[in-house]
Write a protein that holds these residues in place. Structure first.
Motif, PDB file in Angstrom:
ATOM      1  N   ALA A  13       0.877  -9.357  -7.092  1.00  0.00           N
ATOM      2  CA  ALA A  13      -0.032  -8.284  -6.715  1.00  0.00           C
ATOM      3  C   ALA A  13      -0.051  -8.084  -5.205  1.00  0.00           C
ATOM      4  N   GLU A  14       0.057  -9.168  -4.446  1.00  0.00           N
ATOM      5  CA  GLU A  14       0.062  -9.057  -2.992  1.00  0.00           C
ATOM      6  C   GLU A  14       1.311  -8.338  -2.486  1.00  0.00           C
ATOM      7  N   ALA A  17       1.132  -4.567  -3.262  1.00  0.00           N
ATOM      8  CA  ALA A  17       0.265  -3.823  -2.349  1.00  0.00           C
ATOM      9  C   ALA A  17       0.955  -3.544  -1.018  1.00  0.00           C
ATOM     10  N   ARG A  33       2.827   2.699   2.984  1.00  0.00           N
ATOM     11  CA  ARG A  33       2.639   1.465   2.235  1.00  0.00           C
ATOM     12  C   ARG A  33       1.727   1.722   1.045  1.00  0.00           C
ATOM     13  N   SER A  35      -0.718   0.167  -0.028  1.00  0.00           N
ATOM     14  CA  SER A  35      -2.130  -0.077   0.255  1.00  0.00           C
ATOM     15  C   SER A  35      -2.766   1.025   1.078  1.00  0.00           C
ATOM     16  N   ALA A 399       0.823  -1.179  -8.160  1.00  0.00           N
ATOM     17  CA  ALA A 399      -0.075  -2.267  -8.559  1.00  0.00           C
ATOM     18  C   ALA A 399      -0.575  -2.116  -9.984  1.00  0.00           C
TER      19      ALA A 399
END
Length: 456
Positions: A13-14, A17, A33, A35, A399
């Motif tokens: 998940a990191e 993101a 990105r 995120s 995600a």
């Protein structure tokens, strides 16, 4: 042949993101990105190569984030040097024009996405819904062999636009420059057997507007729009982006032209005042609703289907239990989003067409669902996806837990080769309906569909 890879989560998940998201659609490339709330950079996917004598032609020279070095420019910098440089668009709306140019644009996009080392950051990449097997495999090969990305996720703009609007189920109506795609989406995946493609795009609307300008009495005495020169199309598009709209009742708007119509004024880049006196700003988009009735705006007389008809056919091809949700969530994006009044007009047309839908033939449970879908069509709701809906949807997809198995890792690429892209796609393109389609992507409106539309 090697067995298909297991459906395990390939990217944490990191890392998802932090993925760089690159969306190429029409005349712009958006990058950022996953995120981020919005793309960090939007630029035209064009490449300018030095063409004057004495300058080496090396299209694969390093491309900097500022648009390239002396030999090569990418994006707006290339357009500013038109004339001194050979300027080429890397893509059409459905296909790659020149692969070396596409590779340069993708390299520039990665750098503009604040990526120092592409081998450490996963990538989300959009591809046209009609992309062929060879094109998809070549894109995957470049990403892994040249950019050395650790993982890759492929998606299509219509599916991403649906997710970017905050919905996972509905009908995505996505228009590029040459066509309009009607894509039923269920839980984030395209229902490929129900996809319809209409051969009318934003470029056709721009061309119709250009023809109207050439016959307008307020076009500075014909000094500006005096021929069908294709070089005037970009200027016509800029003008249409500023003043173009869609009216709710076309016949009533045309009737008002002779009585109480107020001219529209627009200042061209050279300071010339353009006055629209004959409703040119709303008449151009009518080809999307009445392509057969406006031969003066469509001289090539293509058998294109009206947009509301194609949407009804796409929904009818989906499962009967899904149709109510489809009609409640019709999301428009791409070039359709730039036309003021498009959502209201399309919603009115869809609701009006519901009255002519065929009634169920029996009292079975499927007939009950058909009755419910007809009632939903009478209450159809059209939503504008927004300017960056496609990019936002692609970022959300990174995600999304349901597509975790769609990430292609570097290890899987090395084991199974670029053909792994046909097994693992986040847009429904890896479903059997996609592989069995005769045109490598999507289902084009058939001749029988067109004839039924013309009779209706």
């Amino acid at each position: 042949a090697a067995a298909p890879p297991p459906l395990a989560r390939a990217v944490s998940a990191e890392d998802a993101a932090a993925a760089v998201v690159v969306v190429m659609e029409g005349a712009r490339c958006s990058v950022g990105r996953a995120s981020d709330a919005d793309p960090t950079d939007v630029f035209p996917p064009v490449v300018g190569e030095a063409s004057k004598k004495g300058i080496l032609r090396d299209v694969r020279s390093p491309v900097g984030g500022d648009g390239g070095g002396a030999k090569l420019k990418v994006g707006a910098a290339a357009l500013l040097l038109h004339g001194a440089f050979d300027v080429r668009w890397a893509t059409t709306d459905d296909h790659v024009r020149e692969w070396r140019d596409w590779e340069c644009v993708l390299e520039a996009a990665v750098q503009r996405g604040r990526v120092e080392d592409a081998s450490e950051v996963p990538m989300v990449l959009s591809q046209p819904l009609a992309v062929g097997r060879e094109e998809r495999e070549r894109a995957v090969t470049f990403c892994f062999d040249e950019l050395c990305v650790p993982a890759l996720l492929l998606t299509a703009p219509p599916v991403a636009a649906m997710l970017g609007s905050g919905r996972e189920t509905g009908v995505s109506v996505y228009q590029n420059d040459v066509s309009t795609w009607i894509v039923p989406v269920y839980q984030g995946a395209a229902i490929m057997a129900a996809v319809r493609r209409v051969d009318l795009g934003g470029g056709d609307v721009d061309a119709a507007f250009h023809r109207l300008l050439m016959t307008s009495e307020g076009n500075a005495g014909g000094a500006v729009w005096n021929s069908a020169d294709a070089s005037q199309r970009p200027l016509a598009r800029r003008v249409y982006d500023a003043v173009g709209c869609v009216v709710i009742d076309y016949d009533a708007a045309v009737a008002e032209l002779a009585s109480r119509y107020e001219p529209i004024h627009h200042e061209l880049p050279d300071g010339t005042d353009l006055t629209l006196t004959d409703g040119e700003h709303f008449r151009a988009a009518e080809i999307l609703f009445q392509p057969f009735s406006l031969p003066d705006l469509m001289p090539d007389a293509r058998l294109a289907m009206a947009l509301p008809e194609a949407i009804h056919l796409a929904v009818a091809a989906a499962d009967v239990d899904l149709r109510s949700d489809m009609y409640r969530n019709v999301v428009i994006s791409g070039d359709l989003g730039r036309m003021a009044g498009m959502a209201e007009r399309l919603q009115r047309e869809l609701r009006a067409k519901a009255a002519s839908l065929p009634a169920p033939s029996s009292a079975s449970s499927s007939s009950a669902a058909a009755v419910a879908s007809t009632a939903a069509a009478a209450r159809a709701r059209v939503i504008i996806g927004g300017r960056h809906a496609t990019w936002r949807g692609a970022a959300l997809l990174a995600a999304h837990a349901d597509v975790a198995h769609s990430w292609i890792t570097r290890e899987e690429y090395r084991e199974y080769g670029p053909g792994i892209a046909h097994r693992k796609a986040a847009d429904g393109a890896s479903a059997p309906a996609w592989r069995g389609c005769g045109c490598s992507g999507g289902v084009e409106v058939s001749a029988s569909d067109r004839r039924s539309a013309s009779r209706g």
